[in-house]
Design a protein around this motif. Structure first.
Motif, PDB file in Angstrom:
ATOM      1  N   CYS A  85      10.312  -0.954   6.334  1.00 23.18           N
ATOM      2  CA  CYS A  85       8.894  -0.734   6.649  1.00 23.18           C
ATOM      3  C   CYS A  85       8.496  -1.530   7.884  1.00 23.18           C
ATOM      4  CB  CYS A  85       8.009  -1.147   5.477  1.00 23.18           C
ATOM      5  SG  CYS A  85       6.310  -0.585   5.695  1.00 23.18           S
ATOM      6  N   ASN A  87       5.308  -2.253   8.517  1.00 24.57           N
ATOM      7  CA  ASN A  87       4.033  -2.923   8.266  1.00 24.57           C
ATOM      8  C   ASN A  87       4.274  -4.307   7.671  1.00 24.57           C
ATOM      9  OD1 ASN A  87       2.251  -0.779   9.101  1.00 24.57           O
ATOM     10  ND2 ASN A  87       3.091   0.356   7.351  1.00 24.57           N
ATOM     11  N   CYS A  89       2.190  -5.857   4.989  1.00 20.74           N
ATOM     12  CA  CYS A  89       1.193  -6.055   3.934  1.00 20.74           C
ATOM     13  C   CYS A  89       1.535  -7.334   3.166  1.00 20.74           C
ATOM     14  CB  CYS A  89       1.180  -4.853   3.009  1.00 20.74           C
ATOM     15  SG  CYS A  89       1.116  -3.293   3.922  1.00 20.74           S
ATOM     16  N   CYS A  92       3.308  -7.298  -0.395  1.00 21.13           N
ATOM     17  CA  CYS A  92       4.444  -6.401  -0.630  1.00 21.13           C
ATOM     18  C   CYS A  92       5.771  -7.008  -0.164  1.00 21.13           C
ATOM     19  CB  CYS A  92       4.212  -5.094   0.125  1.00 21.13           C
ATOM     20  SG  CYS A  92       5.589  -3.936  -0.049  1.00 21.13           S
ATOM     21  N   PHE A  94       8.337  -5.392   0.701  1.00 23.91           N
ATOM     22  CA  PHE A  94       8.955  -4.551   1.739  1.00 23.91           C
ATOM     23  C   PHE A  94       8.432  -4.894   3.133  1.00 23.91           C
ATOM     24  CE2 PHE A  94      10.714  -2.701  -1.726  1.00 23.91           C
ATOM     25  CZ  PHE A  94      10.532  -1.359  -2.018  1.00 23.91           C
ATOM     26  N   ARG A  95       7.469  -5.810   3.211  1.00 27.84           N
ATOM     27  CA  ARG A  95       6.833  -6.063   4.507  1.00 27.84           C
ATOM     28  C   ARG A  95       7.874  -6.484   5.536  1.00 27.84           C
ATOM     29  NH1 ARG A  95       4.904 -11.367   5.379  1.00 27.84           N
ATOM     30  NH2 ARG A  95       5.910 -12.843   3.976  1.00 27.84           N
ATOM     31  N   LYS A 206      -0.325   0.363   9.610  1.00 32.41           N
ATOM     32  CA  LYS A 206      -1.204   0.295   8.439  1.00 32.41           C
ATOM     33  C   LYS A 206      -2.406  -0.604   8.663  1.00 32.41           C
ATOM     34  CE  LYS A 206      -0.964  -0.149   3.380  1.00 32.41           C
ATOM     35  NZ  LYS A 206      -0.040  -0.301   2.197  1.00 32.41           N
ATOM     36  N   GLN A 352      10.116  -3.711  -4.697  1.00 34.80           N
ATOM     37  CA  GLN A 352       8.800  -3.891  -4.055  1.00 34.80           C
ATOM     38  C   GLN A 352       7.955  -4.916  -4.810  1.00 34.80           C
ATOM     39  OE1 GLN A 352       6.052  -0.546  -3.988  1.00 34.80           O
ATOM     40  NE2 GLN A 352       5.458  -1.057  -1.886  1.00 34.80           N
TER      41      GLN A 352
HETATM   42  S1  SF4 Z   1       2.801  -1.796   0.989  1.00 37.83           S
HETATM   43 FE1  SF4 Z   1       4.868  -2.425   1.546  1.00 37.83          FE
HETATM   44  S2  SF4 Z   1       5.983  -0.526   1.840  1.00 37.83           S
HETATM   45 FE2  SF4 Z   1       3.803  -0.036   1.899  1.00 37.83          FE
HETATM   46  S3  SF4 Z   1       3.246  -0.141   4.054  1.00 37.83           S
HETATM   47 FE3  SF4 Z   1       2.860  -2.158   3.199  1.00 37.83          FE
HETATM   48  S4  SF4 Z   1       4.717  -3.334   3.596  1.00 37.83           S
HETATM   49 FE4  SF4 Z   1       5.204  -1.189   3.840  1.00 37.83          FE
END
Ligand code: SF4
Length: 463
Positions: A85, A87, A89, A92, A94-95, A206, A352
């Motif tokens: 990813c 982004n 966030c 999360c 996965f950031r 995002k 996640q």
């Molecule tokens: S919530 Fe996690 S997977 Fe979804 S856009 Fe944000 S960082 Fe990426």
């Protein structure tokens, strides 16, 4: 972004007149007509503090759930295909800045293997989930993934509906996404509170609040007529978030004649190296969370409410009573972890967020029967073009039950024959017969004919 009116929402929540118990009980009585609630009525119920009024709210939510959805609970499983990813966030794992996460993007063969596992469990509905990445989750990759999922057949099993939770797209790309044959397009605003949103999404595409907020408008304009919204509860004050999410739902209804097909209510859970999941800004206690779900059930009676396995099994059971209509079961949140199918340290370094309910699909199905809820694997509406406003009309007419009950029982019979463990099979057969005996008239004979066709080897019997 005028339809998220922060000052109006705050003034409603501070309005002392809306804290009157007799007014709150009046609103609950009115809501039993299943015509929905206004933002003001919803604000009044969010301010409930008396246990008696709260009990009244919960029983009303149960009444409306049974009136529209009966005792059905639709089951699905998420499939994470990539945890790459761009982004950042803050809640999360996965950031992009999380260097501790093991990144994985499934090949199409790996996606096929994951789906073979899920189909072998008895699943018929998948929620495909992908991080946002221009290369690793391109339109081409998403399309190939959906096609791969629909192609998998294991004995009598196959996936009949693929919903997708992915990054917002342009109208043109939403048209491409629709052409893949998806069911519901899901995208959570995470938080509607503008300043909190900016803080929680410091970089990446995002971080554009408006682009995400109008994703559903673009999806509906592109012809995707089943959309799913959601908030990540715990980022800001839950009362504000609930009213803002309802404002979004009402705005879609006003502009497109159909509200969201589903609303999801994830609560922040611990996640690897995610600062906002470590120190949750506005953690919500169970009683308030249950209140949110009951109020959503009253406010948007025809919108499905989805509960994931973030919540613990015991509490999920309690929430089924106040309006939940769809649940995930046997879930994993890291790419490739179904096939591995056993909890591994590596999995936690790829997921996640952490789950609360680790039971298998079979355990959840058996538990539903013991609780009096009909497990449904139905995917008929979407494949019979009963989507968007056509679905809403049917739901609002109260006739949806005449379609849902036979279809749900038919899919459940399939599950019992093809996938259930011995323990679940005996509990399930008894429950199934008891459910059939409750249905009268022509619908009863229709059900019996459908069950007979399944017993004679036919599969995917629906109308
Ligand atoms: S919530 Fe996690 S997977 Fe979804 S856009 Fe944000 S960082 Fe990426």
């Amino acid at each position: 972004m005028e339809f998220i009116d922060e000052s109006l929402i705050c003034s409603l929540l501070q309005d002392e007149t809306l804290k009157d118990q007799s007014l709150q009980n009046e609103i609950i009585e009115k809501a039993k007509e299943a015509k929905g609630l206004s933002l003001k009525d919803s604000a009044a119920l969010l301010n409930i503090s008396s246990e008696d009024v709260l009990d009244n709210l919960f029983s009303a939510a149960r009444q409306i759930k049974e009136k529209i959805y009966g005792n059905r609970l639709v089951l699905f499983a998420p499939l994470y295909i990539t945890n790459a990813c761009v982004n950042n966030c803050l809640y999360c794992a996965f950031r992009q800045d999380n260097k501790e996460l093991i990144r994985k993007t499934l090949t199409l063969d790996e996606i096929r293997e994951e789906i073979e596992f899920l189909v072998g469990q008895g699943h018929k509905r998948i929620l495909l989930v992908a991080g946002e990445h221009p290369k690793k989750s391109s339109m081409q990759y998403l399309g190939d993934a959906v096609e791969t999922i629909y192609k998998v057949k294991v004995n009598n099993g196959n996936i009949r509906r693929v919903n997708i939770n992915s990054a917002p797209l342009s109208i043109d790309n939403f048209k491409v996404l629709k052409s893949f044959g998806i069911g519901t397009y899901q995208c959570f605003q995470e938080t509607y509170h503008y300043e909190t949103y900016k803080t929680m999404h410091p970089s990446g595409p995002k971080s554009d609040y408006a682009w995400r907020l109008y994703a559903m408008d673009r999806a509906l304009q592109a012809g995707i007529d089943d959309v799913g919204i959601g908030s990540l509860f715990g980022l800001t004050d839950y009362k504000f978030e609930t009213l803002a999410m309802l404002s979004h739902a009402f705005n879609l209804d006003k502009n497109y004649g159909i509200g969201p097909h589903t609303i999801s209510v994830p609560r922040i859970e611990p996640a690897l190296n995610a600062p906002a999941a470590k120190n949750i800004p506005f953690a919500i206690d169970d009683s308030s969370f249950k209140k949110i779900i009951a109020i959503l059930r009253l406010a948007v009676p025809y919108t499905g409410i989805i509960l994931s396995t973030r919540e613990k099994a015991e509490f999920r059971r309690e929430l089924f009573n106040v309006g939940i209509s769809q649940i995930s079961a046997g879930s994993r949140t890291s790419p490739g972890s179904y096939k591995e199918s056993k909890e591994s340290l590596k999995e936690h370094e790829m997921e996640q967020f952490q789950l609360g309910d680790h039971r298998s699909l079979d355990e959840v199905v058996k538990d539903c029967c013991n609780l009096g809820y009909m497990p449904s694997f139905c995917t008929a509406c979407y494949r019979s073009q009963r989507t968007g406003d056509r679905f809403m009309e049917l739901a609002k007419s109260g006739d949806i039950g005449k379609i849902c009950v036979p279809n749900a029982l038919s899919t459940f019979k399939e599950y019992l024959i093809d996938f259930a463990s011995d323990g679940t099979s005996s509990v399930g057969e008894e429950f199934l017969n008891e459910q059939i005996s409750r249905v009268n008239g022509t619908t009863n004979s229709k059900i019996k004919k459908m069950i007979e066709r399944v017993e004679n080897g036919e599969r995917d019997v629906y109308f």
